[in-house]
Design an enzyme around this catalytic site. Structure first.
Site, mmCIF file in Angstrom:
data_model
loop_
_atom_site.group_PDB
_atom_site.id
_atom_site.type_symbol
_atom_site.label_atom_id
_atom_site.label_comp_id
_atom_site.label_asym_id
_atom_site.label_seq_id
_atom_site.Cartn_x
_atom_site.Cartn_y
_atom_site.Cartn_z
ATOM 1 N N GLU A 1 -39.238 -6.532 11.674
ATOM 2 C CA GLU A 1 -37.948 -6.082 11.151
ATOM 3 C C GLU A 1 -37.639 -4.609 11.399
ATOM 4 O O GLU A 1 -36.481 -4.228 11.451
ATOM 5 C CB GLU A 1 -37.848 -6.378 9.641
ATOM 6 C CG GLU A 1 -38.657 -7.589 9.354
ATOM 7 C CD GLU A 1 -38.260 -8.573 8.291
ATOM 8 O OE1 GLU A 1 -37.079 -8.734 7.976
ATOM 9 O OE2 GLU A 1 -39.182 -9.217 7.793
ATOM 10 N N ILE B 1 -51.168 -1.667 16.395
ATOM 11 C CA ILE B 1 -50.322 -2.554 17.206
ATOM 12 C C ILE B 1 -51.243 -3.551 17.908
ATOM 13 O O ILE B 1 -52.050 -3.176 18.765
ATOM 14 C CB ILE B 1 -49.503 -1.736 18.240
ATOM 15 C CG1 ILE B 1 -48.695 -0.630 17.541
ATOM 16 C CG2 ILE B 1 -48.593 -2.660 19.050
ATOM 17 C CD1 ILE B 1 -47.758 -1.094 16.446
ATOM 18 N N ALA C 1 -48.225 -11.086 10.865
ATOM 19 C CA ALA C 1 -49.285 -10.523 11.710
ATOM 20 C C ALA C 1 -50.437 -10.025 10.847
ATOM 21 O O ALA C 1 -51.602 -10.337 11.106
ATOM 22 C CB ALA C 1 -48.731 -9.397 12.577
ATOM 23 N N LYS D 1 -49.357 -3.374 10.160
ATOM 24 C CA LYS D 1 -48.248 -3.314 9.207
ATOM 25 C C LYS D 1 -47.130 -4.323 9.506
ATOM 26 O O LYS D 1 -46.329 -4.609 8.627
ATOM 27 C CB LYS D 1 -47.637 -1.913 9.191
ATOM 28 C CG LYS D 1 -48.491 -0.869 8.464
ATOM 29 C CD LYS D 1 -47.734 0.438 8.376
ATOM 30 C CE LYS D 1 -48.463 1.446 7.493
ATOM 31 N NZ LYS D 1 -47.728 2.733 7.457
ATOM 32 N N GLY D 2 -47.036 -4.790 10.716
ATOM 33 C CA GLY D 2 -45.965 -5.745 11.025
ATOM 34 C C GLY D 2 -44.800 -5.087 11.728
ATOM 35 O O GLY D 2 -44.489 -3.924 11.497
ATOM 36 N N THR E 1 -41.868 -14.581 17.912
ATOM 37 C CA THR E 1 -42.318 -13.203 17.729
ATOM 38 C C THR E 1 -43.666 -12.923 18.373
ATOM 39 O O THR E 1 -44.037 -11.777 18.534
ATOM 40 C CB THR E 1 -42.404 -12.913 16.229
ATOM 41 O OG1 THR E 1 -42.988 -14.060 15.588
ATOM 42 C CG2 THR E 1 -41.025 -12.708 15.637
ATOM 43 N N PRO F 1 -49.054 -4.468 22.437
ATOM 44 C CA PRO F 1 -47.894 -3.614 22.729
ATOM 45 C C PRO F 1 -46.801 -4.330 23.519
ATOM 46 O O PRO F 1 -45.647 -3.908 23.480
ATOM 47 C CB PRO F 1 -48.481 -2.451 23.531
ATOM 48 C CG PRO F 1 -49.879 -2.804 23.847
ATOM 49 C CD PRO F 1 -50.317 -3.933 22.967
HETATM 50 MO MO1 MOS Z 1 -37.264 -12.359 7.882
HETATM 51 S S1 MOS Z 1 -35.323 -12.005 7.297
HETATM 52 O O1 MOS Z 1 -38.091 -12.411 6.396
HETATM 53 O O2 MOS Z 1 -37.253 -13.810 8.747
#
Ligand code: MOS
Length: 746
Positions: A713, A637, A517, A709-710, A475, A640
């Site tokens: 997901e 962010i 993050a 905020k991350g 990530t 980016p």
């Molecule tokens: Mo995420 S489903 O908490 O890796």
């Protein structure tokens, strides 16, 4: 902290600092760590879904060339027999699966033996020589059939909230509303299929010490599990997992190959590697099968009068796996009446697993499909319907949001997508044989922060190392931590090394929930800020110091030096300060956590608006997604470039969920049949077109110290609904069960 500093990396697009290692093959994954004499294990998967093993004959396998040992429930040498010892940091309530414990079989593909040989091929070959007899019992993995046996989980899973109490009178309001609908939605079971299959290399160090390379999102979670299950002291279990070839939830909990590898290693006093096959990746780690019933009602003006969302989700016979599935429906829109419910039903299957935006991905698909249906029923543009019901505060929790720039997501996303070009009626846009459809949906995910400790160590030569035990599952964690550290001390990015994925590093929770993050980032920054104070103290104390009376508020850390903000020529370079200190290195360790008052008074979420264009071949029923715009509000962010990749990855998974991914059960065998990537489809390059990511400006001084905020997901949430809604717009066919395959469109 109000330290004036030139910010040069945070917020800027920076390529992954670990990119060169990955593309050159130098990055090593769990099954790639080698020792000279490492044995290889092959897992034998059981053939039935429920029952017991009546006979297991290993003589032939044991006699096969290069085979060292065969472990079954009859010969299981190690490991606690108490289920509570198997509970890891993120385990749901219940008794975790204990591999090879006894003759009982609870799910199809359950590991029933481990063959250990000098090499992998010999172990795999010997697996075919094991003779097993079973006594089968009736089994079911059919949620629909087991729906009547649904129950409310008696114990909640940590971090998962049961649905809030009903507000208003949702049923009464529904019954008298002028526009209303109630429908069922369902998503096929999806299995985790990261590129890197699960594997564990256990290096037997002697003296009861193990070094373990495990595919995990939490080195310390694996360490705690192994120590607890095998009665070892945590100091004797070191887990090193610097690279993870994809996970998004499959690596949160320790998987059975880890248990088997450690068991064999301790029994044989040898190093052992156990890797799973792609087929075996379909024996654990799947998004739960969930049946949703959503009822929505509104006035002729489109204002919501009633929201009802019920979900029944499958879980295993032994654990009450839970997600936040329906709660989103109570907070995403303003509505005086809401009733949400969530229950589980037992299946003869392995426990489901978190998969990217667990719960939200499912629940928001149902809600956002229903919102689209309501828009047509009320004859209101789907985007306009969302705007008319915009929630200024979280009515479910009765709290304000720390920030919420969703309106900007709608506006900027719609403009970029050219939503205004959409003709309102289904089947009203076409080009040649293609029906064209525009669909949209809202996305939402929690903005979490979890206590995390980090260490910063500045060496005399000027290199800065920052470290915390979290993981980088691809990530970009290495990169953002390096950026934060470089800025905190005003040194070049190349001078920073970030370390993660090692149980010996400062304490971190598993890398999940999109919290890494905000959490690890804040911890690294705090540790670096302490180094700043120490460096300034050293600089001030230097003989004839140009910073003699400077305080932290009035200096900058930039270009490798501490300087007076008002008079930058008065400066001390970091190298000079380090020389003056005489120390080999300066080190600081700090723990970051969210201000408790924030959690008490505010709700913290990321949001998105997803717009999708599809083309459906009218004669063939083939649907293709031709454009997606995902506009995201996720606070600050950090990068980016890596951030955009997160959103694109989420959108691709969402497209897979909408059109491709489907584990096909044989309900007579209680077994998923398409256990390979040839028959279990995931999007290929040809399935993915233009994905446009917008990060809207969202300032948040509460959610986390850096306003982060991350992003892990939010990219998937809402995407499948946007695609399904676009397909309805193109074809006039409402498909409420994903994936939307050709047969459902013809
Ligand atoms: Mo995420 S489903 O908490 O890796």
């Amino acid at each position: 902290m109000s330290i004036a500093a030139a910010k040069s990396h945070v917020g800027a697009a920076r390529p992954r600092v670990d990119g060169p290692l990955k593309v050159s093959g130098l990055a090593r994954y769990a099954a790639e760590f080698a020792t000279d004499d490492c044995l290889c294990g092959y897992v034998v998967s059981g053939a039935i879904a429920k029952g017991r093993i009546t006979k297991i004959d290993c003589a032939e396998a044991l006699a096969a060339p290069r085979v060292i040992a065969v472990f079954t429930h009859e010969t299981r040498p190690q490991g606690s027999t108490s289920a509570s010892k198997y509970r890891d940091q993120v385990a749901p309530p219940g008794d975790p699966f204990m591999p090879l414990l006894n003759e009982r079989i609870f799910f199809s593909g359950q590991p029933v033996a481990l063959i250990v040989a000098e090499d992998y091929e010999s172990a795999r070959d010997a697996a075919s020589l094991i003779n097993i007899a079973y006594e089968e019992e009736a089994a079911s993995i059919d949620v629909a059939a087991r729906k009547s046996a649904a129950y409310t989980p008696p114990k909640k899973r940590s971090g998962i909230e049961p649905p809030p109490k009903p507000r208003g009178d949702a049923e009464g309001a529904f019954a008298s509303a002028p526009v209303r609908l109630e429908n069922q939605y369902r998503v096929a079971v999806e299995f985790h299929n990261p590129m890197e299959m699960h594997g564990s290399t256990v290096i037997y160090e002697g003296d009861g010490k193990l070094t373990i390379h495990d595919k995990t999102q939490g080195a310390q979670n694996t360490q705690g599990y192994v120590a607890s299950v095998f009665g070892l002291s945590p100091e004797n279990v070191r887990v090193i997992s610097p690279f993870v070839g994809g996970a998004f939830g499959s690596g949160l909990r320790p998987q059975y190959q880890l248990f088997l590898a450690v068991m064999a290693s301790l029994a044989l006093e040898r190093s052992v590697r156990v890797t799973l096959t792609r087929d075996q990746m379909f024996t654990f780690g799947y998004r739960p099968d969930t049946i949703h019933t959503v009822g929505l009602a509104c006035g002729h003006d489109g204002r919501l009068l009633s929201v009802m969302h019920d979900a029944v989700a499958g879980t295993s016979a032994f654990e009450d796996y839970q997600e936040n599935v329906v709660n989103w429906s109570g907070l995403l829109y303003a509505c005086p009446n809401a009733k949400l419910s969530y229950s589980l039903t037992k299946l003869d299957a392995y426990t489901p697993a978190d998969m990217r935006a667990p719960g939200a991905t499912l629940g928001v698909f149902a809600l956002e499909s229903a919102m689209d249906e309501l828009a047509y029923a009320a004859r209101i543009d789907p985007l306009e319907l969302r705007l008319r019901n915009y929630a200024e505060r979280d009515a479910a929790a009765d709290k304000d949001f720390t920030s919420k720039a969703l309106r900007d997501c709608y506006e900027q996303g719609a403009r970029r997508f050219n939503w205004a070009k959409r003709q309102p009626d289904p089947r009203s846009m076409r080009e040649g044989r293609d029906l064209i459809g525009y669909g949209m949906a809202t996305g939402v995910w929690e903005a979490l922060m979890r206590p995390t400790t980090a260490r910063a160590r500045l060496a005399a030569g000027g290199r800065l190392e920052v470290a915390t035990a979290t993981a980088d599952i691809g990530t970009g964690t290495y990169t953002i931590l390096s950026q934060i550290a470089a800025d905190a001390l005003g040194i070049p990015l190349e001078r920073v090394t970030a370390l993660v994925g090692d149980s010996a590093l400062p304490k971190s929770p598993v890398e999940g929930g999109s919290w890494a993050a905000a959490s690890a980032g804040a911890a690294v920054q705090l540790a670096c800020f302490r180094l700043r104070r120490e460096l300034l103290a050293i600089a001030r104390a230097m003989e004839n110091s140009p910073l003699a009376n400077a305080d932290l508020q009035h200096v900058t850390f930039a270009d490798g030096a501490i300087a007076l903000a008002a008079e930058p020529s008065r400066r001390v370079s970091i190298l000079e300060a380090m020389r003056a200190s005489g120390a080999e290195f300066l080190e600081a360790e700090e723990t970051a956590k969210r201000d408790a008052s924030v959690d008490k008074s505010y709700s913290a979420y990321t949001h998105s608006a997803v717009f999708a264009e599809v083309r459906v071949d009218e004669q063939l029923g083939v649907a293709r997604v031709t454009r997606v715009v995902s506009a995201v509000a996720a606070g600050k962010i950090l990068n980016p470039l890596t951030g955009r990749s997160q959103i694109i990855g989420g959108v691709v998974m969402g497209i897979g969920m909408a059109l491709h991914e489907e584990a096909l059960p044989d309900l007579r065998l209680s077994r998923f049949m398409n256990r390979n990537l040839g028959e279990y489809h995931i999007p290929a390059h040809a399935d993915i077109c233009d994905i446009d990511v917008i990060f809207v400006d969202e300032r948040d001084d509460k959610v986390s110290p850096m306003g982060v905020k991350g992003l892990g997901e939010i990219g998937i949430v809402g995407t499948a609904a946007a695609v399904a809604n676009a397909i309805f717009h193109a074809t006039g066919k409402r498909v409420r069960e994903l994936p939307i395959t050709i047969d459902k469109l013809l």
